[in-house]
Design an enzyme around this catalytic site. Structure first.
Site, PDB file in Angstrom:
ATOM      1  N   HIS A  83       0.810  -1.219   0.000  1.00  0.00           N
ATOM      2  CA  HIS A  83       0.000   0.000   0.000  1.00  0.00           C
ATOM      3  C   HIS A  83       0.845   1.272   0.000  1.00  0.00           C
ATOM      4  O   HIS A  83       0.813   2.051   0.967  1.00  0.00           O
ATOM      5  CB  HIS A  83      -0.913  -0.003   1.228  1.00  0.00           C
ATOM      6  CG  HIS A  83      -1.828  -1.187   1.317  1.00  0.00           C
ATOM      7  ND1 HIS A  83      -1.388  -2.441   1.680  1.00  0.00           N
ATOM      8  CD2 HIS A  83      -3.157  -1.322   1.075  1.00  0.00           C
ATOM      9  CE1 HIS A  83      -2.401  -3.297   1.668  1.00  0.00           C
ATOM     10  NE2 HIS A  83      -3.484  -2.658   1.302  1.00  0.00           N
ATOM     11  N   ASP A 136      -8.294   7.401   8.238  1.00  0.00           N
ATOM     12  CA  ASP A 136      -9.612   8.031   8.335  1.00  0.00           C
ATOM     13  C   ASP A 136     -10.719   7.002   8.080  1.00  0.00           C
ATOM     14  O   ASP A 136     -11.735   6.972   8.776  1.00  0.00           O
ATOM     15  CB  ASP A 136      -9.747   9.239   7.402  1.00  0.00           C
ATOM     16  CG  ASP A 136      -9.317   8.984   5.967  1.00  0.00           C
ATOM     17  OD1 ASP A 136      -8.751   7.905   5.672  1.00  0.00           O
ATOM     18  OD2 ASP A 136      -9.540   9.874   5.120  1.00  0.00           O
ATOM     19  N   LEU A 190      -9.552   9.016   1.064  1.00  0.00           N
ATOM     20  CA  LEU A 190      -9.916   7.880   0.206  1.00  0.00           C
ATOM     21  C   LEU A 190      -9.823   6.561   0.950  1.00  0.00           C
ATOM     22  O   LEU A 190      -8.799   6.238   1.560  1.00  0.00           O
ATOM     23  CB  LEU A 190      -8.994   7.837  -1.020  1.00  0.00           C
ATOM     24  CG  LEU A 190      -9.104   9.022  -1.975  1.00  0.00           C
ATOM     25  CD1 LEU A 190      -8.001   8.966  -3.027  1.00  0.00           C
ATOM     26  CD2 LEU A 190     -10.483   9.046  -2.651  1.00  0.00           C
ATOM     27  N   GLU A 231     -16.489  -4.043  25.220  1.00  0.00           N
ATOM     28  CA  GLU A 231     -15.653  -5.246  25.302  1.00  0.00           C
ATOM     29  C   GLU A 231     -14.479  -5.212  24.327  1.00  0.00           C
ATOM     30  O   GLU A 231     -13.423  -5.790  24.599  1.00  0.00           O
ATOM     31  CB  GLU A 231     -16.499  -6.506  25.050  1.00  0.00           C
ATOM     32  CG  GLU A 231     -17.542  -6.801  26.124  1.00  0.00           C
ATOM     33  CD  GLU A 231     -18.823  -5.967  25.998  1.00  0.00           C
ATOM     34  OE1 GLU A 231     -18.974  -5.220  25.006  1.00  0.00           O
ATOM     35  OE2 GLU A 231     -19.669  -6.072  26.903  1.00  0.00           O
TER      36      GLU A 231
END
Lengths: 621, 621
Positions: A36, A154, A186, A368
């Site tokens: 990435h 984000d 994005l 939790e």
């Protein structure tokens, strides 16, 4: 203010570090032919600012006690993290080209196989809960002055776990915790919901009581100032909402929706990309300076054996109660032990520990996921966290449990209120898949005590075992079977009824062990001898005893469990004897259960003495 | 405004309804000797206002198409819900005294065994996601004008799933959705974090873009006005933040921390409590009026078979791709089918469906809990929702899957990117416990196609099956084994290699089926014949074929799976043949895996052809 002190030369040096991180991220993913790079490029200025201006740490010893901690919650930007540590000097930059290969621990997403990773990330929304454990440990337990930084994406900020963490961090005034959201607009398949609506982000985080700073995530001077403001903000955690562009620095990639999770093709295109980035390097000989951590030492953790079990044979106690008693004793015996609750401490009996050791107890409220994540954070600080809730509610945190297992985290999970034997509350409160989900994870120890003595000792064993442990505990009271001198090694079992003429072996644990004992009596009265095994350790399992017992009882095993049929105690037994040609019959809960009285439900759903007697008669026919 | 229209007489009548609901909640829990009367009392005015003034519904037909929907997210207040429906006339009030017994479906927490319950609640933080599915169905698909009300507790509002839902509801402008938080200040074991900080609640919900109304939750006129304001608020969802007191109406219980989950003791104390409540009944003969739903009809849902599979034997296609193709075709064939994604639609290939049927596709962004909850909401409206994400990320929603199973919801889950065969991304992205967690739930169909043809047909079968289905799909391309005419009934299997002299049966699915075929070839070349079964249906399982094959191959089975060893395909096989005395050997992933190339990892982690050949030689020795 740090920002005022930032000379042009220093700024250039930091900008160059950011550019270098971009170059290395592009090159490594290109070499790996996956990864990435665009998600690395958006955050490169943030990471460069943190690693080479803001954070205090020892680049040769990532685990130094008082080092600031950095958690890459957006784990897919792993190449950026690896490049930062290589730039800091922890390992040669040439290692970066081994990214994503079996030969290197620079994996596709970070795991604690690397010394600078506290917890595996890559399942989104897990970094902030882990950061809470680390920050709370520093603030309330070890009294260290390091800060904890969590870099989030984000897109991932929608994960509810973050908002659990946001509330808990505010509740405990974690001003030593700083989140950064890389708002690159994005997601993987679409723009994010809020895109670059920075005021929308601010409203959410401010609404949750955080100090929120909107900042240009590509402006290093602004980032330095924002981190400085964060460090000066007392009484509440701070979030930097950094407006960035995905793929920033590369003209063909920047702000483009088509570059998620795509490496630049190797060869000419990669060279072009690196050339474009190289041209961005600023002139000058400025260098960066890594701030060392403040010196710190901790008193040695104290650790003694638990006192003898307070339970006598014939006493009546629920295993959840015995857990609470043992856990309180453990608090005195082992100063590293920490407790975590999600508003059921008066049902799991962790309230005893919590009252006695309030500074080692996190009341996490009904959240939790954050609870398990924070526990992993405590474990990353050398603590031995016990997390207790209803077994059913661990399903809520299964992804956190999975990631903790990947991290081989030293957390201990105690699931109470298992099975139909909880009775009236009905199926939503019955833990009936907990063995399946816990035992599926490699390396997780799964324990299922039937009585208070066994529970007491297994809590101690869990604390002493290095690695994840799950203890399954029941709601109803049961009779104490074992005296205080009995030992319960992990991986063992107890043959509690046997004779030379046993027609079959019954394997059980928890409430069904007592049903097996009732069945034993009824069968005995009818002239049928059976063997009964208390299988208190499901994983690892006492294969030798199971096989020996099966052989001694005509190759017949009958398993009985207050758990669903797939993935439970029965399947663990089956798996252990599978190569032996033994016949195994399973009694388990096979339909969605119902409210009712505990005993009534145990009988109704086919795991009571009546069913055991019937099955035994059927099998030995 | 409705509030203006509320006469004193009507107000008294509504107040009396609230008092009556309190009386019935106290009486029923007292009779059951368990339950949560204090949590009923705080919300009684809210529920009375909704059921007897605000909501439009048919009290004799809770499933009427255009009825407003009410979801009790704080499921422990079940007696209040039951009392409201009894007061509305759906069933006799005397039934309320059967609360929590095996003989009655008025269970401890609501389940859809009751016609007025859309989804089981009792695991907190699940109501709002379900409400999103229902509200979105009304708004975008069925174009109905009913409203959806979700009553939540304040303690439960910390659950992150609610904030996922808050973001998604805002994103899709769900102004037909109204949440109510019963802010009664007290959790189970402690006061809540925000207690009565109503402005704190307002800041959070407003920050998330909701219209937030703070209201006195015991002031029925104010509640009527607030609900009216909610109904008039367009373009965004509304939340009523209702300040209440736990146990309100009972002097000894009100605002007391010691009354969570405790019934009033039967006998004198209960009588006293009921006397105290009875005294609160207002004078007058005012009656309440239940507003009927507007008439509505829907065109009948279409449901036809899919066209023939487009795949030919020998084609190469990943099962995830075939799922995407089948799902798009299903969209045309069946107008009830709905798709849900969490920002991986270009990896799971649901983007094909999404582009073609945008109004039946929910892009839920990165919020898996809300996604599964919303799917259950769609299912409660008669839709056939398909939820697809990476198998690993279904662990995030396991509690929602569990509750959907309890609800016997008609949702279909498709988990892609299973196992180590995804390769470079590493363990965080590998679904290796999905069979364990799905098959553990009673009634869930678990399918594991190996090729594109089988995938295509199983997607159709999943849509036609009434109930939960899980389909396991892989990342790498594989060879198409079956022609378009092949059928794949649920519960079946395919014996794809066999001879009269088979030494052993290999059972596999997915990538390991192809490894088994490679091993078959290698063994054949060495003069060893083996049988190979494609076990495309894990639950239910083709017990007859497994047993027959085992018998035909010297009682020897070898299972191979790209899944962890516990609770997977191997254990399903073991369980199916457990009573036969067959010897079963399991090959599975037994340690935490690592990044690497797919083929390399399949081999390295012991589930490739090499391991199969070795194991076979060992077993038949």
């Amino acid at each position: 203010m740090a920002s005022a002190a930032l000379s042009q030369e220093s700024l250039y040096a930091l900008q160059n570090k950011a550019t270098q991180l971009r170059i290395e991220s592009v090159r490594a993913t290109s070499e790996a032919a996956s990864g990435h790079p665009s998600s690395c490029c958006s955050a490169a200025d943030i990471v460069a600012t943190l690693f080479f201006s803001v954070m205090r740490y020892d680049p040769k010893n990532p685990k130094a006690l008082n080092s600031d901690r950095f958690i890459l919650s957006k784990g897919h930007a792993a190449p950026l993290l690896y490049a930062a540590w290589a730039e800091a000097g922890l390992f040669p930059k040439s290692d970066l080209l081994k990214l994503r290969t079996l030969a290197s621990d620079l994996e596709g997403h970070p795991t604690p196989r690397l010394p600078f990773v506290d917890m595996a990330t890559g399942s989104l929304g897990q970094g902030l809960p882990v950061g809470i454990g680390i920050a709370l440990n520093a603030k309330s337990i070890d009294k260290l002055d390091h800060r904890t930084y969590v870099l989030m994406g984000d897109g991932e900020s929608v994960e509810g776990s973050n908002w659990e963490a946001a509330e808990v961090a505010r509740q405990y005034n974690l001003d030593n915790l700083c989140a950064i959201i890389d708002v690159n607009r994005l997601g993987q398949s679409d723009p994010t919901m809020l895109q670059h609506n920075m005021e929308g982000y601010r409203a959410r985080w401010s609404g949750f009581g955080w100090h929120a700073i909107v900042v240009d995530g590509h402006d290093i001077a602004a980032l330095v100032a924002a981190f400085d403001e964060a460090a000066r903000t007392k009484g509440k955690p701070t979030v930097l909402l950094a407006k960035t562009f995905k793929g920033h620095g590369l003209s063909f990639m920047e702000d483009s929706p088509n570059w998620h999770g795509k490496p630049v093709p190797k060869g000419e295109e990669t060279q072009k990309a690196i050339d474009e980035l190289t041209k961005q390097l600023k002139p000058g000989n400025g260098t960066v300076h890594i701030n060392p951590p403040a010196a710190a030492t901790l008193p040695p953790a104290t650790k003694t054996a638990l006192p003898p079990s307070p339970y006598k044979v014939g006493d009546a106690a629920a295993t959840r109660e015995a857990f609470g008693v043992a856990f309180e004793a453990l608090g005195s015996a082992n100063s590293s032990v920490v407790g975590l609750d999600a508003d059921v401490k008066n049902s799991t009996y962790t309230d005893k520990f919590g009252k006695k050791f309030p500074n080692r107890f996190l009341e996490n409220f009904i959240a939790e996921q954050n609870m398990v994540g924070a526990a992993a954070g405590f474990a990353a600080c050398g603590k031995v966290p016990f997390v207790a809730t209803f077994a059913a509610f661990f399903t809520r945190a299964y992804d956190f449990i999975r990631m903790a297992a990947i991290s081989q985290s030293n957390i201990k999970l105690v699931g109470t209120h298992v099975g139909v034997s909880i009775g009236e509350d009905g199926p939503s409160q019955m833990g009936l898949e907990d063995i399946a989900m816990m035992a599926a994870q490699p390396g997780v120890i799964v324990l299922y005590p039937s009585d208070a003595t066994c529970t007491y000792r297994l809590v101690e064993a869990a604390a002493n075992h290095k690695g994840m442990v799950y203890i399954r505990a029941g709601r109803p009271k049961s009779t104490v079977l074992y005296g205080p001198e009995e030992t319960f090694p992990i991986g063992g079992s107890k043959v509690i009824r046997q004779s030379a003429d046993d027609a079959l072996t019954i394997v059980a644990a928890g409430v069904t062990l007592f049903e097996a004992l009732k069945a034993y009596d009824q069968l005995k009265a009818a002239g049928i001898a059976v063997r009964v095994i208390d299988l208190y350790s499901i994983a690892p399992i006492d294969q030798a005893t199971l096989i020996a017992s099966a052989r001694a009882t005509h190759g017949r095993l009958l398993t009985v469990e207050d758990h669903y049929a797939h993935g439970g105690l029965g399947d663990a037994v089956l798996s252990a004897v599978s190569a032996e040609g033994v016949k195994v019959h399973k009694l388990a809960v096979r339909v969605i259960p119902h409210s009712g009285k505990p005993d009534e439900l145990v009988d109704h759903f086919g795991i009571g003495a009546r069913s055991i007697v019937e099955a035994t008669r059927q099998i030995i026919k």
